[in-house]
Design an enzyme around this catalytic site. Structure first.
Site, short mmCIF file in Angstrom:
data_model
loop_
_atom_site.label_atom_id
_atom_site.label_comp_id
_atom_site.label_asym_id
_atom_site.label_seq_id
_atom_site.Cartn_x
_atom_site.Cartn_y
_atom_site.Cartn_z
N CYS A 1 0.82 -1.21 0.09
CA CYS A 1 -0.16 -0.01 0.14
C CYS A 1 0.90 1.20 0.01
CB CYS A 1 -0.94 -0.08 1.21
SG CYS A 1 -1.64 1.37 1.64
N CYS B 1 0.15 3.89 2.74
CA CYS B 1 0.43 3.35 3.81
C CYS B 1 2.02 3.47 4.35
CB CYS B 1 0.17 1.67 4.09
SG CYS B 1 -1.28 1.17 3.83
#
Length: 103
Positions: free
Chosen positions: A28, A31
């Site tokens: 991600c 993230c």
């Protein structure tokens, strides 16, 4: 400063005080942007807040339990109860302001 929470440790680690859990995954992009912000906050606020991360790919039970549909999701708990949820990337000042409401 930032602990790794698992399905087995999550409830115990977030049962007391104010905790912020970063639900994330290695693949991600947002993230990976959020992680250094969380680490910086942990360095500055670690005596007031417990910071942890949950890898949603490895700990699906916890992610499912809290209805995590998008990552990063930051879950704020106080004394074991969810008090706030922040979805998506957010800058340090936004997250810090949220946390200070519960300290």
């Amino acid at each position: 400063m930032v602990k790794e929470f698992t399905d087995q440790t999550f409830d115990k680690e977030t049962a007391k005080g104010v905790t912020l859990t970063d639900f994330w995954a290695t693949w991600c992009g947002p993230c990976r942007m959020q992680s250094p912000v969380i680490e910086q906050l942990a360095g500055e606020m670690g005596d007031k807040v417990v910071f942890g991360k949950v890898d949603v790919d490895k700990n699906q039970a916890t992610a499912t339990k809290f209805g995590i549909m998008s990552i990063p999701t930051l879950l704020i708990k106080k004394d074991g109860e969810v008090v706030d949820t922040i979805v998506g990337y957010h800058p340090k000042d936004v997250i810090q302001a949220k946390l200070e409401q519960y300290i």
